[in-house]
Design a protein around this motif. Sequence first.
Motif, short mmCIF file in Angstrom:
data_model
loop_
_atom_site.label_atom_id
_atom_site.label_comp_id
_atom_site.label_asym_id
_atom_site.label_seq_id
_atom_site.Cartn_x
_atom_site.Cartn_y
_atom_site.Cartn_z
N ALA A 211 0.83 -1.34 0.03
CA ALA A 211 0.03 0.14 -0.01
C ALA A 211 0.82 1.21 0.00
O ALA A 211 0.52 2.46 -0.65
N ALA A 212 1.92 1.23 0.92
CA ALA A 212 2.82 2.33 0.86
C ALA A 212 3.46 2.91 -0.69
O ALA A 212 3.88 3.93 -0.86
N GLU A 213 3.48 1.83 -1.62
CA GLU A 213 3.91 2.02 -2.96
C GLU A 213 3.11 3.00 -3.63
O GLU A 213 3.55 3.49 -4.63
N HIS A 214 1.71 3.00 -3.38
CA HIS A 214 0.94 3.58 -4.33
C HIS A 214 0.39 5.12 -4.01
O HIS A 214 0.27 5.53 -3.06
N GLY A 215 0.60 5.93 -5.07
CA GLY A 215 0.30 7.27 -4.97
C GLY A 215 1.53 8.50 -5.03
O GLY A 215 2.52 8.16 -4.28
N ILE A 216 1.19 9.32 -6.06
CA ILE A 216 2.34 10.22 -6.11
C ILE A 216 2.33 11.26 -4.81
O ILE A 216 1.14 11.69 -4.68
N SER A 217 3.16 11.75 -4.27
CA SER A 217 3.22 12.83 -3.27
C SER A 217 2.81 13.87 -3.87
O SER A 217 2.90 14.47 -5.02
N PRO A 218 2.13 14.96 -3.11
CA PRO A 218 1.67 16.15 -3.42
C PRO A 218 2.76 17.05 -4.12
O PRO A 218 2.54 17.72 -4.91
N GLU A 219 3.90 16.73 -3.61
CA GLU A 219 5.16 17.72 -3.65
C GLU A 219 5.65 17.28 -5.50
O GLU A 219 5.73 18.06 -6.20
N ARG A 220 5.62 15.99 -5.62
CA ARG A 220 5.91 15.39 -6.76
C ARG A 220 4.95 15.93 -7.98
O ARG A 220 5.25 16.19 -9.09
N GLU A 221 3.67 15.69 -7.52
CA GLU A 221 2.82 16.01 -8.36
C GLU A 221 2.62 17.58 -8.79
O GLU A 221 2.46 17.82 -10.06
N THR A 222 2.85 18.28 -7.73
CA THR A 222 3.01 19.72 -8.06
C THR A 222 4.09 20.09 -9.04
O THR A 222 3.95 20.99 -10.24
N ALA A 223 5.09 19.42 -8.88
CA ALA A 223 6.34 19.39 -9.89
C ALA A 223 6.05 19.34 -11.18
O ALA A 223 6.60 19.83 -12.17
N VAL A 224 5.36 18.25 -11.64
CA VAL A 224 5.21 17.74 -12.62
C VAL A 224 4.05 18.60 -13.55
O VAL A 224 4.22 18.85 -14.54
N LEU A 225 3.14 18.91 -12.61
CA LEU A 225 2.06 19.83 -13.34
C LEU A 225 2.57 21.27 -13.58
O LEU A 225 2.39 21.79 -14.81
N ALA A 226 3.62 21.62 -12.86
CA ALA A 226 4.37 22.95 -13.30
C ALA A 226 5.09 22.92 -14.48
O ALA A 226 5.19 23.61 -15.19
#
Length: 340
Positions: A322-337
């Motif tokens: 379960a801990a493997e799943h989901g991108i962190s908010p920080e990583r997501e923000t960086a890709v979106l930017a």
Amino acid sequence: MTRRILVLGGSWFLGRAVVGEALARGWEVTTFTRGRSGSVPEAARRVRGDRTVSADLDRLAAEGPWDAVVDTSSSELAPREVRKAVRALRGRVGRWVHVSTVSVYAGWPHEHLTEESPVLDCPADAGPEFGYTGPDGSPTVYGFQKAGGERAVLEVFGREAVLLRPGVILGPGEYVGRLPWWLRRAERGGTILAPEPRGLRLRPVDVRDVARFAMDRAESGATGPYNLAHPDGLTWEDFLRTCLRTTGGTGTVRWAPPGTLAAHDVRQWTELPLWRTHAGVWEVDPTRAVAAGLHCRPLAETVAETWDWMREGGAAIPHPRAAEHGISPERETAVLAALG
């Protein structure tokens, strides 16, 4: 006469769903678990033990016979451990329904697959070290191991063996956390990173539909292998729209090309659960299972009822995956930017 079934596992997710389905059909149910997690309905008889321990298996066999067994607990076992259980219960069960995986196919996730597609080669007496993971993530050691487990079952039960090969199983009680992560992400709102192509159709199956099909096969009918995948599925776009509608989230989806996600090392299958670029990942043909009676509820129902389970306090049994799943908010923000 009341029919008797043994469920190897039975305390969480698919195993628990099989127990519930069997009880609803009036079967007398015995479960075999280590007693470390979850619980089984009081109406089921629970035998505690470790299936890797011969003495425990001998004690279990003495509780039989059973008309059928559904094995939901072999996912982390080497083939030789699967064979140990199969041999110990030989003569004590009439039919063996074995939960395997599409990962046993040599062509997964690259090709369109049917039950006639070649399976990875792994001996029934293999240990946990057998197999390898390819440079692009396929095949996998897991796939080799599960193929060896199938071979162990076939060695003993032959034509009385049923091999269920699901791809992704979702629904209430999911312990891996793929659908729960997307639901929580939708609830949080904001700009949600999602993978193109948005029209790609996802075909996971509901845990309760798998349980019903497993019990159908335990009762009667043809044996052999069955691919379990949703015949209709949902597109990525409809899936995320359903998650937003179900949770009341006010987010907007930002679609990213696979090349952009790769350039930022976004991990397929885990950081964005259910996303994988291989052409055949959702191309597993369930025609044989559908003809045999597999009925899959609309995936929108699976999404909504999983959310109901989560809101009612449902929590999956802790699992290291379960801990493997989901991108962190920080990583997501960086890709979106980077998308501009």
